[in-house]
Design an enzyme around this catalytic site. Sequence first.
Site, PDB file in Angstrom:
ATOM      1  N   ASN A 282       0.860  -1.228   0.088  1.00 28.82           N
ATOM      2  CA  ASN A 282       0.396  -0.278   0.345  1.00 28.82           C
ATOM      3  C   ASN A 282       1.100   1.614   0.227  1.00 28.82           C
ATOM      4  O   ASN A 282       2.233   1.465  -0.096  1.00 28.82           O
ATOM      5  CB  ASN A 282      -0.813   0.222   1.020  1.00 28.82           C
ATOM      6  CG  ASN A 282      -0.219  -0.046   2.314  1.00 28.82           C
ATOM      7  OD1 ASN A 282       0.932  -0.357   2.349  1.00 28.82           O
ATOM      8  ND2 ASN A 282      -0.975   1.315   3.345  1.00 28.82           N
ATOM      9  N   CYS A 284       2.164   2.673   2.246  1.00 30.41           N
ATOM     10  CA  CYS A 284       2.862   4.308   2.710  1.00 30.41           C
ATOM     11  C   CYS A 284       3.993   2.631   3.368  1.00 30.41           C
ATOM     12  O   CYS A 284       5.039   2.262   4.106  1.00 30.41           O
ATOM     13  CB  CYS A 284       2.638   4.374   4.255  1.00 30.41           C
ATOM     14  SG  CYS A 284       1.694   6.102   4.069  1.00 30.41           S
ATOM     15  N   GLU A 286       3.205  -0.284   4.500  1.00 31.06           N
ATOM     16  CA  GLU A 286       3.411  -1.550   5.382  1.00 31.06           C
ATOM     17  C   GLU A 286       2.666  -2.599   5.596  1.00 31.06           C
ATOM     18  O   GLU A 286       2.285  -3.332   6.441  1.00 31.06           O
ATOM     19  CB  GLU A 286       3.281  -0.812   7.292  1.00 31.06           C
ATOM     20  CG  GLU A 286       1.338  -0.232   6.451  1.00 31.06           C
ATOM     21  CD  GLU A 286       1.234   0.870   5.849  1.00 31.06           C
ATOM     22  OE1 GLU A 286       1.952   1.427   5.663  1.00 31.06           O
ATOM     23  OE2 GLU A 286       0.074   2.543   6.520  1.00 31.06           O
TER      24      GLU A 286
HETATM   25  P1  ADP Z   1      -4.704   7.046   9.258  1.00 29.90           P
HETATM   26  O1  ADP Z   1      -4.009   7.601  10.495  1.00 29.90           O
HETATM   27  O2  ADP Z   1      -5.436   8.553   9.213  1.00 29.90           O
HETATM   28  O3  ADP Z   1      -5.534   6.095   9.775  1.00 29.90           O
HETATM   29  P2  ADP Z   1      -1.943   6.106   8.156  1.00 29.90           P
HETATM   30  O4  ADP Z   1      -1.466   7.544   8.283  1.00 29.90           O
HETATM   31  O5  ADP Z   1      -1.812   5.659   9.399  1.00 29.90           O
HETATM   32  O6  ADP Z   1      -3.473   6.869   7.472  1.00 29.90           O
HETATM   33  O7  ADP Z   1      -2.224   5.948   6.667  1.00 29.90           O
HETATM   34  C1  ADP Z   1      -2.629   4.627   6.453  1.00 29.90           C
HETATM   35  C2  ADP Z   1      -2.697   3.694   5.371  1.00 29.90           C
HETATM   36  O8  ADP Z   1      -3.654   4.298   5.233  1.00 29.90           O
HETATM   37  C3  ADP Z   1      -1.333   3.953   4.207  1.00 29.90           C
HETATM   38  O9  ADP Z   1      -0.733   3.410   4.227  1.00 29.90           O
HETATM   39  C4  ADP Z   1      -2.577   4.577   3.202  1.00 29.90           C
HETATM   40  O10 ADP Z   1      -2.883   3.165   2.740  1.00 29.90           O
HETATM   41  C5  ADP Z   1      -3.489   4.856   3.108  1.00 29.90           C
HETATM   42  N1  ADP Z   1      -3.523   6.450   3.146  1.00 29.90           N
HETATM   43  C6  ADP Z   1      -2.869   7.184   4.735  1.00 29.90           C
HETATM   44  N2  ADP Z   1      -2.935   8.470   3.838  1.00 29.90           N
HETATM   45  C7  ADP Z   1      -3.672   8.804   2.449  1.00 29.90           C
HETATM   46  C8  ADP Z   1      -4.522   9.328   1.880  1.00 29.90           C
HETATM   47  N3  ADP Z   1      -4.524  10.472   2.160  1.00 29.90           N
HETATM   48  N4  ADP Z   1      -5.027   9.194   1.038  1.00 29.90           N
HETATM   49  C9  ADP Z   1      -5.097   7.446   0.736  1.00 29.90           C
HETATM   50  N5  ADP Z   1      -5.039   6.557   1.485  1.00 29.90           N
HETATM   51  C10 ADP Z   1      -4.297   7.270   2.893  1.00 29.90           C
END
Ligand code: ADP
Length: 587
Positions: A282, A284, A286
């Site tokens: 995905n 980021c 992970e």
């Molecule tokens: P959150 O804190 O918003 O739940 P994270 O920063 O933990 O999200 O990111 C987890 C995953 O969510 C990312 O690896 C990606 O797959 C998705 N994600 C995060 N930000 C975005 C974004 N702006 N648009 C689409 N997907 C996102």
Amino acid sequence: MPELKMPANLPDPIINENAKIVLQRRYQRKDTEGVVYETVKEMFWRVASAIAQEEGKYKESSVKPAALAREFYDLMTSYRFLPNSPTLMNAGTDIGQLAACFVLPVADDIEGIFDAVKHAAMIHKSGGGTGFSFSRLRAKDSVVGSTGGVASGPLSFLRIFNCATEQIKQGGTRRGANMGILRVDHPDIMEFIKAKERDGELNNFNLSIGLTEQFMQAVNDRAEYDLVAPNTGKTVGTLNAREVFNILVQKAWESGDPGIVFLDRINRDNPTPSLGEIESTNPCGEQPLLPYEACNLGSINLGKCFAKGKNGKDSEIDWDELKRIIHLSVRFLDNVIDASVYPLDQITEMVGKNRKIGLGVMGWADLLYQLKVPYNSQTAVDLAERVMKYVQAEARSASKQLAKERGEFPTYAESTFGKANLGPYRNATTTTIAPTGTLSIIAGCSSGVEPLFALSFVRNVMDNDKLVETNPFFEAALKEADAYSGKLMEEIAKVGSIRKMDHLPEHLRHVFVTSMDIEPIWHLKMQAAFQKFTDNAVSKTVNLPNSATKEDIWDIYWKAYEYGCKGVTVYRDGSKTSQVLCTGDGD
Ligand code: ADP
């Protein structure tokens, strides 16, 4: 399903100032005019209710949906656990897409490529992020059979994906995030490595190079390696592995991109190899996934699992409380799979087969601050292993319990778990460590397993809002040491760190370290410690001062390999014009 009735005695959640802004902008429901009509309390109840109601489908479950909804509500509003953003945004709404992570295949034909663009757009609209491998696309200038023309190569298509993402702002504010991966033996690899060298280029993509064991061996041996045309399987050239690695390091030093992922290692841990090879993660990094697979994540706030010792002195981790949270969270995430409506039939089918979930942790630095253990110490690294080993074991035990109630994941028998007779489990994977970019703001905790960026800093969120934050455990410790003053806080906000503040007590400077105070090796050791007990992968950025050299980055990339990480990302302070976190006044 209609929402469960909100109990009359439901307490109001306590919301920090920064969370208020974020929740209002993105999470609370709005009418067609953009006016927020849902309170934060109603928002959390909407989510708790929708996820708990899935329980009703399982006859064997002894848990009553209404009671479970209340437990989920308390779990979230005490900020002990939060599900990923799409679940908070969409549970119990018409959108109903609850997963953050997706991987889509990109086939080597025009139809396949544009299918992927379209599918990504659908996913972005619902708040999910997408990862793609472009490795199957034939190289630039190779012949196209149907027209006799020449192919334009992965990079030209990558730009189309980037452009499409730019146009689809998620839920009005959240712009789509993508991961693009190319195997190191693809003929266009050099162009791909340099793809983000100009600032702003491919801004909606993180890029990672898919490294193989063979390539790493060739770097070690200073040898050449083969470039293979994906469409014919023929070797079309060779490159010197060390030179490629050098350029990769150079580019990462310049801009942070590309990162690296170790594909063979990721596939070694693929629980269902009979369903295919994992070729991407995905956005980021992970969550490695099969093509058309999705995964929902959730994070436990470790900062809330601290207990003062019985004598009021010896601090420790509240293991029983952690266990309770893990079991409840796994049930939550498994229910999310059922509650989620996926934008494509192929995804629904794939998710149904493996039922992957990714439970992880946040607030790690906060826990260490409370335990008075410096992040950059062997004690912290050992503790990381101990904590994550516990999370993994308990998450699996919870998944086993669910399998008893609801059945194992459908591909269990053919999975590596089934073959080794380890289960049955309800989920093919249970653990992932996410960045928790927004979740950590909502919970008011340190993000993921990262050290604090600064003890006091200005946070840029959602393009133009600026929020000032001071770590509460730091503030408390300063007060305890009688060292707190407004003037001091101003001073700290300018630089972020107290390392050089000789007038502050040594024990504070020792424990309250920030990412800039920490030698890169500790970032990596910490990542590796968590990875050792994480089914999927660990989101971690090795933050470096602006003065870090290319040799430093070479060393980090190489050690990530040696330490058993699944990939790594570096970021050198100031190497991009727009940073999410910054010290000083935020300009
Ligand atoms: P959150 O804190 O918003 O739940 P994270 O920063 O933990 O999200 O990111 C987890 C995953 O969510 C990312 O690896 C990606 O797959 C998705 N994600 C995060 N930000 C975005 C974004 N702006 N648009 C689409 N997907 C996102």
